[in-house]
Design an enzyme around this catalytic site. Structure first.
Site, PDB file in Angstrom:
ATOM      1  N   GLY A   1       0.035  -5.438   0.647  1.00 42.84           N
ATOM      2  CA  GLY A   1      -1.146  -5.464  -0.210  1.00 42.84           C
ATOM      3  C   GLY A   1      -0.871  -6.115  -1.562  1.00 42.84           C
TER       4      GLY A   1
ATOM      5  CB  ALA B   1      -0.902  -0.012   1.223  1.00 41.94           C
TER       6      ALA B   1
ATOM      7  CD  GLU C   1      -3.198  -7.923   2.617  1.00 44.19           C
ATOM      8  OE1 GLU C   1      -2.844  -6.748   2.400  1.00 44.19           O
ATOM      9  OE2 GLU C   1      -3.977  -8.254   3.516  1.00 44.19           O
TER      10      GLU C   1
ATOM     11  CD  GLU D   1       0.833  -5.847   5.355  1.00 46.34           C
ATOM     12  OE1 GLU D   1       1.559  -6.770   5.788  1.00 46.34           O
ATOM     13  OE2 GLU D   1       0.166  -5.935   4.311  1.00 46.34           O
TER      14      GLU D   1
END
Ligand code: NAI
Length: 723
Positions: free
Chosen positions: A116, A66, A119, A141
């Protein structure tokens, strides 16, 4: 769409190419998150599409995760909890739609996929990854005070089980391609360049469009909370997280809750649970502080935020390192990795060779891990020349001096090296204690003389502290920063002074532990309290690590320099006795506050004679108060450095503190700690400590003034240098 291209081939396979324009690496920006639902909908509703392959259009990687600056602000911008949930759910909802679209989707992972980015691929039905040592797959994260919020807590857990997934997520660990396959995170590893073909082959071979967890027969690997083996993971996991974090990181606790609750629910509900805990975590001061310092500010510093703008960019190609000891050899290694030709000089060939042998040892580790091949190994090792010949310095853009910590020796090598240097080349000293202005007196070109302070071990420690002497010029600062950026470390720039910034402030932590010892606190309690604050180790342990005799040496030097103004630190006599009468030098000779003969180390029994334990209080209130005391002592010193002009940018102060001496990362750094505590409340509490423990806690006038005016460091000072 700006960030994705869709091409449907003759077989009806849609190629989704992820390629954020104008950036070298894909990240999940708010624009990307807005577009994911668009292409997911297209795959689902376009009858011509039989299946899809998701890949990256970048050569640098698949997706680095992200864009936290964009994301954190964006998700909380709405103001209400519902708005935040809706924003957080956008990605999670879209990825759920992807895995339930009814058509097979494969991820062709042709570069690193983190956070992300990974993911996104976990929501695909099949994952193929290129067999490159450059590729890492992981969910890091936790390192910025968050946990995976794009379905990672639920999908990884269902793929590899609670224990393995929790370990990967609480450590933020990344996997190389073959390890990821062994762990069950990806399905196939193929030669680089074959990822897309292999993904298409899977679809054409009848790849199933159902995730394992949407299959009726699905069983959670290793079992969930109501399984005799599964429950152990939560019992042990909770205890382990507590042991590692002392409750300082809400992200770790909330991650565990999201996993515990989520695995008991169907996927749709589980993902909503994840989003709720994710938003809750994002709103904590800890996450906000860590994102700002460890992600945003660090990135800004890495890109040269504090570099003097008027000096043209330089690219150091040849750098000499004087002194091939522990530091010099480490510096030679990181230079070699960065593609810098290195001349490694020592007083005799044997010492120079020993330094190069250390470089070789470190390179061998990379070779054995597959991070470099034999040809690269040979080239990197070949770029380091071990010698005693000062003539070879000619043509160097920079010299880093790392000889013994001795003014005369440093002066001598400075003169000899400068005789070989072209105008404009920079001379940087790696001294840890000697003021730069004083060392620069040996230089005939003090405007090119600067401090370039590395930390040990050089290959692991990410910070470099640049120290300005009185006469250091802008060009030398800029060139030093270009060098630090080239070796991929994070630079901070500070003014000269006793202990510069990092050693001076770190020293207060160690010294305060000593004060507690003298006051009669039990040594085990002191170190436990230190660890509970979030510092990497207790103050006594850390004192042993840096060496007690060094402490005595520095104290004596300070006394000599300050004369009558010198005030010995509380507890100082204990260390002096240990060093001078008992020969206890710390970890380096196996005897300090601890005995190192056995593993794990044990507290030295004789300590209770030198420092009898007289404080019996062990209440939680006392512990909280003493934890705060240890953090306050350091934070007050940071504020004092600010007032004296040693530092002048809150980003450097915060990032430097965390990276250099491990200042409790959950705080976001000492300046953020002061600001989140509230300047006014901080001043009051510091005054209370000063009344009880001494003037070393007295807040500087600057802090009082800022508190009175309601100012903050970040509000007042960021961007100052660019202006
Ligand atoms: P070290 O003792 O491991 O290495 C010093 C090297 O300098 C030795 O190989 C020695 O032979 C060489 N040397 C001595 N005189 C020389 C001369 N006249 N010409 C060429 N080479 C000479 O010491 P270390 O730990 O590597 O420290 C070096 C410098 O880095 C010191 O100034 C120290 O304060 C500083 N420093 C040390 C840190 C640490 O954690 N050890 C951290 C940051 C800075």
């Amino acid at each position: 769409m700006e960030n994705f291209k869709i091409d449907v081939d003759a077989d009806g396979i849609a190629m989704i190419t992820f390629d954020v324009p104008g950036r070298s690496m894909n990240t999940l920006t708010s624009g990307v998150m807005r577009e994911i639902p668009e292409w997911v909908e297209r795959i689902k509703s376009d009858e011509g599409i039989k299946g899809a392959v998701l890949t990256s259009g970048k050569t640098s990687g698949f997706c680095a995760g992200a864009d936290l600056g964009d994301m954190a602000g964006g998700m909380l911008a709405g103001g209400s909890l519902q708005d935040a949930f809706d924003a957080g759910w956008r990605l999670n909802g879209a990825l759920r739609a992807l895995e339930t679209c009814g058509k097979p989707v494969a991820a062709a992972i042709n570069g690193l996929a983190l956070g992300g980015g990974l993911e996104l691929t976990l929501a695909c039905h099949y994952r193929v990854v290129g067999d490159s040592p450059k590729i890492q797959l992981g969910l890091p994260e936790i390192k910025v005070g968050l946990f995976p919020g794009g379905g990672g807590t639920q999908r990884l857990t269902r793929l590899i089980g609670v224990q393995a997934a929790m370990m990967a997520m609480t450590e933020g660990k990344s996997f190389r391609p073959n390890d990821a396959r062994g762990a069950g995170i990806v399905h196939e590893v193929v030669p680089v360049g074959d990822e897309v073909e292999a993904a298409k082959a899977w679809i054409k071979g009848g790849g199933k469009a159902v995730q394992p967890w949407d299959d009726k027969s699905f069983k959670l690997p290793g079992g969930g909370p109501y399984h005799p083996a599964g429950i152990q993971n939560f019992l042990v996991g909770n205890a382990m997280i507590r042991k590692q974090t002392y409750g300082n990181y809400p992200a770790a606790t909330n991650l565990m809750k999201a996993v515990y609750e989520g695995v008991q629910l169907p996927m749709d509900a589980a993902l909503r649970v994840e989003t709720r805990y994710f938003i809750k975590t994002l709103m904590t001061p800890q996450a906000q502080g860590m994102i700002r310092s460890l992600f945003l500010s660090k990135q800004e510093l890495d890109k040269g935020a504090v570099r003097p703008a008027g000096v043209p960019k330089s690219d150091p190609k040849k750098v000499t390192v004087l002194g091939a000891g522990m530091m010099g050899a480490g510096i030679a290694y990181v230079q070699a990795l960065a593609g810098i030709e290195t001349i490694l000089i020592d007083r005799d060939q044997e010492s120079a060779d020993k330094g190069k042998a250390h470089v070789e040892e470190l390179l061998k580790k990379r070779l054995s891990r597959g991070q470099i091949d034999q040809a690269k190994f040979d080239a990197l090792l070949g770029s380091v020349t071990a010698t005693t010949d000062y003539d070879l310095i000619k043509g160097s853009d920079l010299v880093i001096e790392a000889v013994f910590e001795n003014r005369e020796i440093k002066a001598d090598v400075t003169k000899r090296a400068e005789a070989q240097l072209a105008p404009g080349a920079v001379f940087g000293s790696n001294t840890s204690t000697l003021p730069i202005t004083g060392l620069a007196k040996a230089s005939v070109r003090p405007e090119d003389f600067i401090g370039i302070h590395f930390f040990s071990p050089v290959d692991k420690m990410m910070l470099v502290e640049i120290i300005l002497g009185e006469k250091t010029g802008q060009a030398a600062i800029a060139k030093s920063l270009d060098y630090v950026m080239k070796i991929k470390k994070t630079p901070i720039v500070v003014q000269d002074g006793r202990g510069f910034y990092t050693s001076r402030c770190f020293g207060t932590y160690v010294a305060e532990g000593l004060a507690m010892l003298e006051e009669g606190y039990a040594p085990a309690l002191i170190d436990n309290i230190g660890r509970m604050t979030g510092m990497p180790r207790g103050p006594l342990e850390m004192h042993d690590d840096v060496a007690l005799d060094l402490s005595v040496k520095i104290a004596k030097q300070t006394k000599e320099d300050l004369g009558d103004a010198y005030v010995p630190l509380p507890g100082w006599k204990i260390v002096q006795t240990m060093v001078e009468d008992l020969g206890r030098y710390g970890r380096k000779n196996g005897m300090g506050f601890y005995d190192y003969a056995s593993k794990p180390k044990t507290l030295w029994k004789g300590l209770s004679d030198l420092a009898p334990v007289t404080i019996a209080d062990s209440t939680p209130e006392m512990v909280e108060d003493q934890k705060r005391r240890l953090l306050f002592r350091q934070a007050v010193e940071v504020a004092r450095c600010w007032e004296e002009g040693v530092i002048d940018d809150p980003r450097e102060a915060d990032v430097g503190a965390i990276l250099a001496w491990g200042f409790a990362p959950w705080t976001g750094g000492p300046i953020t700690y002061i600001e989140q505590y509230g300047l006014k409340a901080f001043v009051e509490q510091a005054d209370a400590y000063a009344a009880k423990y001494g003037d070393r806690f007295a807040p500087p006038q600057l802090l009082r003034d800022m508190a009175a005016k309601g100012e903050t460091f970040y509000g007042k000072f960021v961007g100052k240098q660019a202006a």
